[in-house]
Motif scaffolding. Structure first.
Motif, PDB file in Angstrom:
ATOM      1  N   TYR A   1       0.782  -1.239   0.000  1.00 40.57           N
ATOM      2  CA  TYR A   1       0.000   0.000   0.000  1.00 40.57           C
ATOM      3  C   TYR A   1       0.815   1.291   0.000  1.00 40.57           C
TER       4      TYR A   1
ATOM      5  N   GLU B   1     -20.264  -6.124   0.990  1.00 44.09           N
ATOM      6  CA  GLU B   1     -20.230  -5.430   2.287  1.00 44.09           C
ATOM      7  C   GLU B   1     -21.020  -4.114   2.207  1.00 44.09           C
TER       8      GLU B   1
ATOM      9  N   GLU C   1     -11.597   3.684  12.574  1.00 49.01           N
ATOM     10  CA  GLU C   1     -11.582   2.664  11.513  1.00 49.01           C
ATOM     11  C   GLU C   1     -10.150   2.231  11.244  1.00 49.01           C
TER      12      GLU C   1
ATOM     13  N   GLY D   1      -7.328   0.362   8.994  1.00 49.58           N
ATOM     14  CA  GLY D   1      -7.115   0.039   7.567  1.00 49.58           C
ATOM     15  C   GLY D   1      -8.223   0.662   6.728  1.00 49.58           C
TER      16      GLY D   1
ATOM     17  N   GLY E   1      -8.314   2.920   4.293  1.00 47.77           N
ATOM     18  CA  GLY E   1      -8.166   3.150   2.846  1.00 47.77           C
ATOM     19  C   GLY E   1      -8.880   4.424   2.418  1.00 47.77           C
TER      20      GLY E   1
ATOM     21  N   LYS F   1     -16.913   3.079   1.818  1.00 48.64           N
ATOM     22  CA  LYS F   1     -18.083   2.425   2.438  1.00 48.64           C
ATOM     23  C   LYS F   1     -18.426   3.053   3.774  1.00 48.64           C
TER      24      LYS F   1
ATOM     25  N   ASP G   1      -4.409   4.078   9.241  1.00 51.25           N
ATOM     26  CA  ASP G   1      -3.945   3.307   8.083  1.00 51.25           C
ATOM     27  C   ASP G   1      -2.423   3.446   7.969  1.00 51.25           C
ATOM     28  N   VAL G   2      -1.770   2.472   7.322  1.00 53.52           N
ATOM     29  CA  VAL G   2      -0.326   2.629   7.054  1.00 53.52           C
ATOM     30  C   VAL G   2      -0.076   3.543   5.871  1.00 53.52           C
ATOM     31  N   SER G   3      -1.125   3.843   5.107  1.00 53.00           N
ATOM     32  CA  SER G   3      -0.933   4.613   3.876  1.00 53.00           C
ATOM     33  C   SER G   3      -1.276   6.088   4.087  1.00 53.00           C
TER      34      SER G   3
ATOM     35  N   THR H   1      -0.467   4.656  11.085  1.00 54.09           N
ATOM     36  CA  THR H   1       0.096   3.691  12.038  1.00 54.09           C
ATOM     37  C   THR H   1      -0.052   2.274  11.493  1.00 54.09           C
TER      38      THR H   1
ATOM     39  N   PHE I   1      -1.531  -1.168  12.531  1.00 51.99           N
ATOM     40  CA  PHE I   1      -2.420  -1.682  13.590  1.00 51.99           C
ATOM     41  C   PHE I   1      -1.913  -2.991  14.192  1.00 51.99           C
ATOM     42  N   GLU I   2      -0.963  -3.633  13.552  1.00 48.87           N
ATOM     43  CA  GLU I   2      -0.403  -4.855  14.153  1.00 48.87           C
ATOM     44  C   GLU I   2       0.596  -4.511  15.245  1.00 48.87           C
TER      45      GLU I   2
ATOM     46  N   LEU J   1     -13.209  -3.037   8.342  1.00 52.05           N
ATOM     47  CA  LEU J   1     -14.040  -3.475   7.208  1.00 52.05           C
ATOM     48  C   LEU J   1     -13.207  -4.165   6.126  1.00 52.05           C
ATOM     49  N   GLY J   2     -13.914  -4.663   5.108  1.00 50.00           N
ATOM     50  CA  GLY J   2     -13.251  -5.136   3.902  1.00 50.00           C
ATOM     51  C   GLY J   2     -12.640  -6.523   4.018  1.00 50.00           C
TER      52      GLY J   2
HETATM   53  N1  SAH Z   1     -11.130  -0.737   4.551  1.00 52.46           N
HETATM   54  C1  SAH Z   1     -11.035  -0.455   3.130  1.00 52.46           C
HETATM   55  C2  SAH Z   1      -9.620  -0.709   2.585  1.00 52.46           C
HETATM   56  C3  SAH Z   1      -9.186  -2.152   2.596  1.00 52.46           C
HETATM   57  S1  SAH Z   1      -7.583  -2.333   1.837  1.00 52.46           S
HETATM   58  C4  SAH Z   1     -12.041  -1.272   2.389  1.00 52.46           C
HETATM   59  O1  SAH Z   1     -12.746  -2.075   3.010  1.00 52.46           O
HETATM   60  O2  SAH Z   1     -12.166  -1.110   1.167  1.00 52.46           O
HETATM   61  C5  SAH Z   1      -6.597  -2.611   3.264  1.00 52.46           C
HETATM   62  C6  SAH Z   1      -6.223  -1.298   3.929  1.00 52.46           C
HETATM   63  O3  SAH Z   1      -5.549  -1.589   5.150  1.00 52.46           O
HETATM   64  C7  SAH Z   1      -5.262  -0.456   3.088  1.00 52.46           C
HETATM   65  O4  SAH Z   1      -5.687   0.885   3.080  1.00 52.46           O
HETATM   66  C8  SAH Z   1      -3.914  -0.622   3.778  1.00 52.46           C
HETATM   67  O5  SAH Z   1      -3.084   0.504   3.641  1.00 52.46           O
HETATM   68  C9  SAH Z   1      -4.338  -0.871   5.216  1.00 52.46           C
HETATM   69  N2  SAH Z   1      -3.409  -1.723   5.969  1.00 52.46           N
HETATM   70  C10 SAH Z   1      -2.920  -2.933   5.618  1.00 52.46           C
HETATM   71  N3  SAH Z   1      -2.124  -3.432   6.592  1.00 52.46           N
HETATM   72  C11 SAH Z   1      -2.121  -2.490   7.588  1.00 52.46           C
HETATM   73  C12 SAH Z   1      -1.497  -2.410   8.867  1.00 52.46           C
HETATM   74  N4  SAH Z   1      -0.711  -3.398   9.302  1.00 52.46           N
HETATM   75  N5  SAH Z   1      -1.717  -1.315   9.629  1.00 52.46           N
HETATM   76  C13 SAH Z   1      -2.530  -0.293   9.172  1.00 52.46           C
HETATM   77  N6  SAH Z   1      -3.143  -0.323   7.976  1.00 52.46           N
HETATM   78  C14 SAH Z   1      -2.956  -1.408   7.192  1.00 52.46           C
END
Ligand code: SAH
Ligand code: AVI
Length: 329
Positions: free
Chosen positions: A44, A67, A89, A91, A93, A97, A118-120, A145, A147-148, A166-167
């Protein structure tokens, strides 16, 4: 003079050397392991986040639409059940949604803050800018950040707190990683907080493989993008064209696996690690797992971490589930 708090803030909680250190550590251990693996969080960068958004619109990739169907029907009920003051929320993205939850929580009159993590940074920046434009009363407090590694949620955020994940990103973690994730989450939750978890359900393997090997080749490009990230950040010389995208169903582990298959014998240099990695022809390097769930086992693994599933909703075709869980008493 009245000074106003900005409605969109972006807090980078990753240490300045995170990319250098964490990516180096993951690449060093993953490329010297047998079989070779890479963790999916490195997909990402800005390009990877954009490719994931394209994936969500592919005809074969049903999880996002499934979803979305559940959220369209259930968001008002979720808002009434949780009366959330802050929506976190993980991750997040593009937070597309999430807008269904924001609409319902705003209509219920309880929400004062949306806190995406999010990491991104690019995904958070784009989503946050659009959200404060479209939701005039909403404060958006975004955090970069992992989240792990760090799941601390500010305790002073207005409660109750609803944590959305989500997702089916939960499926990108293996059972051990999930157990550790649930435990950290449980530690940070107060009695009146709740978890809203999206989970893709086990189904016909042909449907699953098609969702991860689309005819337009977008998922292939997403998969290979991790090699561009390693080339750019660690000065490596991976040639993405020398690898093929592979998506397969692992029946034993009930998961889709994405791999990159080496098209020939090749040696890849990673100067930042003083490493040279040999690939045999057809050797597979695993880049992602995407576990698929069943109601009983998912409920059991959450219960083991002290989280009780209170509601379970699916789309009409039962492809995807959204559950609401609370701390067990
Ligand atoms: N929640 C959105 C995006 C899912 S894609 C949806 O349902 O469409 C997965 C997302 O999680 C990406 O934006 C990615 O950057 C983030 N992500 C993946 N691993 C992560 C981590 N370890 N810590 C934080 N964010 C993470
Ligand atoms: C983010 N995650 C839940 C997606 C999935 O379905 O596992 C990532 C993805 N990989 C390939 N396509 C989509």
């Amino acid at each position: 003079m009245i000074t106003q708090r900005p409605r969109f803030t972006l807090d980078d909680r990753l240490p300045a050397d995170h990319l250098a250190k964490a990516l180096r550590a993951d690449v060093a251990s993953g490329l010297t392991a047998e079989p070779k693996t890479l963790p999916p969080k490195w997909f990402y960068d800005a390009r990877g986040s954009e490719l994931f958004e394209q994936i969500t619109r592919l005809p074969e990739y049903y999880p996002t639409r499934a979803e979305q169907e559940i959220l369209t029907r259930r968001a008002p009920e979720i808002a009434a059940l949780t009366r959330a003051g802050t929506l976190f929320e993980l991750g997040s993205g593009s937070s597309t949604k999430t807008r269904l939850l924001l609409d319902a929580l705003t209509a219920a009159g309880t929400l004062s803050c949306y806190a995406p993590l999010d990491v991104s940074p690019s995904a958070l920046e784009q989503a946050g800018t659009a959200l404060v434009r479209d939701y005039p009363g909403l404060r958006v407090a975004a955090t970069v950040t992992d989240f792990e590694a760090d799941l601390t949620l500010p305790p002073d955020a207005p409660g109750p707190r609803l944590i959305a994940f989500l997702g089916s990103t939960i499926g990108n973690l293996d059972p051990e990683q999930r157990a550790s994730f649930y435990r950290s989450l449980r530690r940070t939750l107060s009695a009146d907080d709740a978890l809203l978890l999206g989970a893709d359900l086990a189904k016909d393997p042909e449907v699953l493989v098609r969702a991860y090997d689309d005819s337009a080749g977008v998922t292939a490009e997403f998969n290979k993008n991790v090699l561009n990230v390693i080339d750019r950040e660690l000065d490596a010389d991976f040639d993405p064209e020398a690898f093929a995208h592979v998506a397969l169903w692992n029946e034993q582990e009930q998961r889709i696996e994405m791999h990159l298959r080496s098209l020939r014998a090749q040696s890849v240099k990673v100067p930042a690690l003083d490493l040279s990695v040999d690939f045999a022809p057809d050797e597979l390097m695993r880049t992602e797992i995407s576990c698929k769930f069943r109601r009983d086992s998912l409920t059991t693994e959450l219960a083991a971490a002290g989280l009780t599933v209170r509601h379970w909703w699916t789309d009409p075709a039962a492809r995807f589930a959204l559950l609401l869980a609370v701390p067990s008493r």
